[in-house]
Scaffold this motif. Structure first.
Motif, PDB file in Angstrom:
ATOM      1  N   ARG A 333       0.720  -1.393  -0.149  1.00 17.27           N
ATOM      2  CA  ARG A 333      -0.080  -0.108   0.033  1.00 17.27           C
ATOM      3  C   ARG A 333       0.944   1.452  -0.049  1.00 17.27           C
ATOM      4  N   ARG A 334       1.924   1.316   0.553  1.00 13.24           N
ATOM      5  CA  ARG A 334       2.720   2.514   0.879  1.00 13.24           C
ATOM      6  C   ARG A 334       3.397   2.601  -0.429  1.00 13.24           C
ATOM      7  N   GLN A 339       4.219   5.717  -5.332  1.00 15.96           N
ATOM      8  CA  GLN A 339       4.231   5.625  -7.081  1.00 15.96           C
ATOM      9  C   GLN A 339       3.345   6.491  -7.527  1.00 15.96           C
ATOM     10  N   MET A 340       2.097   6.620  -6.944  1.00 13.41           N
ATOM     11  CA  MET A 340       0.936   7.438  -7.593  1.00 13.41           C
ATOM     12  C   MET A 340       1.476   8.990  -7.258  1.00 13.41           C
ATOM     13  N   GLU A 341       2.023   9.325  -6.349  1.00 16.63           N
ATOM     14  CA  GLU A 341       2.247  10.716  -5.709  1.00 16.63           C
ATOM     15  C   GLU A 341       3.401  11.135  -6.638  1.00 16.63           C
ATOM     16  N   ARG A 342       4.391  10.108  -7.027  1.00 21.72           N
ATOM     17  CA  ARG A 342       5.582  10.622  -8.011  1.00 21.72           C
ATOM     18  C   ARG A 342       5.051  10.960  -9.420  1.00 21.72           C
ATOM     19  N   HIS A 349      -0.940  15.297 -16.244  1.00 27.29           N
ATOM     20  CA  HIS A 349      -1.768  14.225 -17.093  1.00 27.29           C
ATOM     21  C   HIS A 349      -2.935  15.182 -17.681  1.00 27.29           C
ATOM     22  N   VAL A 350      -3.073  14.380 -18.819  1.00 23.76           N
ATOM     23  CA  VAL A 350      -4.184  14.698 -19.509  1.00 23.76           C
ATOM     24  C   VAL A 350      -5.010  13.417 -19.839  1.00 23.76           C
ATOM     25  N   GLU A 481     -17.832   3.662 -15.876  1.00 21.44           N
ATOM     26  CA  GLU A 481     -17.873   4.013 -17.439  1.00 21.44           C
ATOM     27  C   GLU A 481     -16.324   4.857 -17.551  1.00 21.44           C
ATOM     28  N   TYR A 482     -16.366   5.797 -17.131  1.00 17.53           N
ATOM     29  CA  TYR A 482     -14.981   6.657 -17.096  1.00 17.53           C
ATOM     30  C   TYR A 482     -14.232   6.912 -15.951  1.00 17.53           C
ATOM     31  N   ALA A 483     -12.913   7.376 -16.173  1.00 14.36           N
ATOM     32  CA  ALA A 483     -12.100   7.642 -15.103  1.00 14.36           C
ATOM     33  C   ALA A 483     -10.813   8.606 -15.548  1.00 14.36           C
ATOM     34  N   THR A 484     -10.143   8.885 -14.658  1.00 10.48           N
ATOM     35  CA  THR A 484      -8.839   9.541 -15.042  1.00 10.48           C
ATOM     36  C   THR A 484      -7.822   8.812 -14.734  1.00 10.48           C
ATOM     37  N   PRO A 485      -7.113   7.810 -15.104  1.00 15.99           N
ATOM     38  CA  PRO A 485      -6.291   6.718 -14.559  1.00 15.99           C
ATOM     39  C   PRO A 485      -4.895   7.539 -14.387  1.00 15.99           C
ATOM     40  N   ILE A 486      -4.059   7.203 -13.481  1.00 10.93           N
ATOM     41  CA  ILE A 486      -2.717   7.605 -13.164  1.00 10.93           C
ATOM     42  C   ILE A 486      -1.808   7.074 -13.939  1.00 10.93           C
ATOM     43  N   ILE A 487      -1.145   7.462 -14.621  1.00 10.78           N
ATOM     44  CA  ILE A 487       0.159   6.833 -15.435  1.00 10.78           C
ATOM     45  C   ILE A 487       0.911   5.982 -14.442  1.00 10.78           C
ATOM     46  N   ASN A 488       1.308   4.819 -14.927  1.00  9.82           N
ATOM     47  CA  ASN A 488       2.295   4.059 -14.162  1.00  9.82           C
ATOM     48  C   ASN A 488       3.730   4.564 -14.547  1.00  9.82           C
ATOM     49  N   TYR A 489       3.975   5.633 -13.784  1.00 14.00           N
ATOM     50  CA  TYR A 489       5.410   6.188 -14.128  1.00 14.00           C
ATOM     51  C   TYR A 489       6.672   5.293 -14.008  1.00 14.00           C
ATOM     52  N   PRO A 490       7.740   5.329 -14.929  1.00 12.21           N
ATOM     53  CA  PRO A 490       8.051   6.477 -16.026  1.00 12.21           C
ATOM     54  C   PRO A 490       7.307   6.225 -17.419  1.00 12.21           C
ATOM     55  N   GLU A 491       6.474   5.242 -17.536  1.00 16.06           N
ATOM     56  CA  GLU A 491       5.635   5.094 -18.721  1.00 16.06           C
ATOM     57  C   GLU A 491       4.975   6.482 -19.163  1.00 16.06           C
TER      58      GLU A 491
END
Length: 557
Positions: A333-334, A339-342, A349-350, A481-491
């Motif tokens: 979880r941590r 990772q999400m914060e980074r 993001h767009v 239906e829709y969301a705003t996914p957070i990129i799996n950085y550094p992708e």
């Protein structure tokens, strides 16, 4: 028999610590080499820790739920001198030498703590006491818990006489040494030396010996128990040694009970053995006795009395009594949080939203399902989506890239390794399916099902969650239906899939437009706007939708 201590090994690249989730063995159990003895959760996955020895479990040094640095001793075994684990058969002298060589690595002081110099007044090897370990290096053997206690009490661990096996210094030895110094200082008169030793914590009470999940020795801290006894409560046992499992000790800590006081008729290896039921019954009896005793008035309170652990916890607690629960923020979880914060604070993001009409896709899957079942494969829509994404990535390679800021360059990846986000009890895990462009639909379906199943069981290897170039998250499986996914950085991009459901769509028939129900797939594409422009993201989404709406085009992929 020889007692061997086993340290927490390096269970993954870059892992410095782990949470001991559960013990798979108990004291007295016989284990074989490579048999799993514990489950440890790192910041990457849940892994099983295998034993390095054939022998009998002697002692568990770590409680379930405790964070353990890599290299700390977690368990000890009684090993036969012949053919046991890492030992080599031979004479007694050879066995002693092997053990002496192994022990300094286990019990040496932390790297950032300078090793204490040997006490010149203690004499040379020839003057050593019979129970003292002769170490040419001058090292003092003590577990991390004893060294930590020595630092807290201002004791030089090298000056402590060890009473454990081979002269090992225990927590009891450290306390006895500290109390001896305090007594000597009191006899010599007051001075401005170290501060007095603090009162034992609830964890220390009844645990003057080595910190262990199996047995605790020493002062029983029975002030509360005797007060309850005088009020009609249960009589505390007041033992010096008590055996119990880690789970039982956790119950005792939660209920504020000293295990050495819990009555029991059970024994193990000649020592008193307490179960969780014994602890609960004793704690309930104490609480009942306390409730039946009137609270003392202000004049009856002994102002000079030391507050009990319960008093301190009650006075200093800020936790509401409404039933709030606190959960440790650590492990997987941590890692997810960091990772999400980074990602969110690094990549602007767009998110681009669109909807594919997937009548033909639904029909194609229905036609292929019987063949998949004959091949013992569960065919979902995911393999079709993966193939469509690869087609989009080949036409728009900037979505299959990585921005290396330090080098001021964008790396366009030549591999198509797709991460599949899987919801688990521990949080979101992203196993990676490699070389998607080289695999067929059935092969992809089998691999995705296997990875997702092992992710939910928390049996993924860290290597199976590395090397992704693009990620898919299927929140539609839960409903949405829709969301705003957070990129799996550094992708640089991630595609979210909504639920495939019948929705109103406008179709033209016989020159007229009409609204009809049709299966549709909502898409949510998040991009790193530093690398990918909005127009490119829309073109990528169009390519993916074209393949999903015309699945025959996937035959070329």
């Amino acid at each position: 028999m020889t007692v061997k201590e086993f340290k927490l090994p390096d269970v993954g690249e870059g892992v410095a610590e782990g949470e001991l989730v559960s013990w798979l063995v108990a004291p007295g159990d016989r284990v074989e080499e490579d048999q799993p003895v514990a489950e440890v959760e790192t910041d990457k996955a849940l892994v099983e820790v295998p034993s390095s020895y054939d022998g009998v479990v002697e002692e568990l040094f770590v409680e379930e739920g405790e964070m353990v640095p890599v290299g700390d001793v977690i368990i000890s075994f009684r090993v036969d001198e012949e053919g046991g684990g890492e030992e080599t058969p031979g004479d007694d002298a050879a066995g002693d030498d092997a053990e002496t060589e192994a022990e300094p690595e286990v019990d040496s002081a932390p790297a950032d703590e300078p090793e204490p110099e040997p006490d010149a007044a203690a004499g040379g090897p020839g003057d050593a006491e019979p129970g003292e370990l002769d170490t040419p290096s001058g090292r003092t053997f003590a577990p991390p818990s004893a060294r930590r206690l020595a630092r807290e009490l201002g004791v030089d661990v090298a000056s402590v006489d060890g009473s454990g096996p081979g002269g090992r210094v225990t927590e009891a030895d450290v306390r006895a040494h500290a109390e001896g110094d305090a007594g000597s200082a009191e006899a010599d008169g007051p001075d401005d030396g170290p501060e007095p030793r603090p009162s034992p914590t609830p964890t220390d009470a009844g645990s003057a010996g080595r910190k262990s999940a199996v047995s605790k020795r020493g002062d029983d801290g029975s002030a509360d128990a005797s007060a309850t006894t005088s009020a009609g409560g249960p009589e505390p046992a007041g033992r010096d040694t008590t055996l119990a499992t880690p789970a039982t000790r956790k119950v005792a800590r939660d209920r504020g009970v000293d295990l050495d006081d819990v009555p029991t008729d059970e024994t193990r290896d000649g020592e008193a053995f307490v179960t969780a039921d014994h602890v609960r019954a004793y704690a309930d009896a104490l609480e009942s006795a306390a409730e039946s005793t009137p609270e003392p008035g202000a004049a009856e309170v002994d102002e000079g009395a030391e507050p009990t652990a319960t008093d301190v916890a009650s006075a200093g607690s800020t936790t509401p009594v409404s039933g709030d629960e606190t959960v440790p923020y650590r492990g997987v979880r941590r890692t997810i949080g960091k990772q999400m914060e980074r990602s969110k604070f690094t990549a602007p993001h767009v998110t681009h939203h669109d909807t594919a009409e997937v009548d033909a896709l639904v029909e194609a899957r229905a036609e292929l399902k019987p063949k998949a079942e004959a091949a013992e494969v569960k065919l979902t829509y995911m393999p079709f989506v993966m193939k469509a994404i690869v087609a989009g990535l080949k036409e728009h390679p900037y979505l299959n890239s990585e921005l290396r800021e330090d080098d001021e360059e964008i790396v366009l990846k030549g591999e198509y390794n797709l991460g599949i986000a899987v919801a688990t009890d521990a949080g979101l895990m992203v196993p990676v399916v490699e070389d998607v462009d080289e695999k067929g639909l059935f092969e992809l379906a089998a691999e995705v099902n296997d990875l997702a199943s092992r992710a939910r069981e928390r049996k993924l290897k860290p290597a199976e969650m590395k090397g992704g170039t693009f990620t898919i998250t299927n929140f539609g499986a839960i409903g949405g239906e829709y969301a705003t996914p957070i990129i799996n950085y550094p992708e640089t991009a991630i595609l979210g899939l909504g639920a495939i459901e019948e929705r109103p769509v406008v179709r033209e028939r016989d020159g007229e437009r009409e609204v009809v129900p049709a299966p549709t797939l909502p898409l949510s594409l998040s991009i790193d706007h530093r690398v990918v422009d909005g127009a490119v993201a829309a073109e990528f989404a169009n390519t993916v939708m074209e393949r999903l709406e015309n699945p025959l085009l996937l035959l070329n992929e």
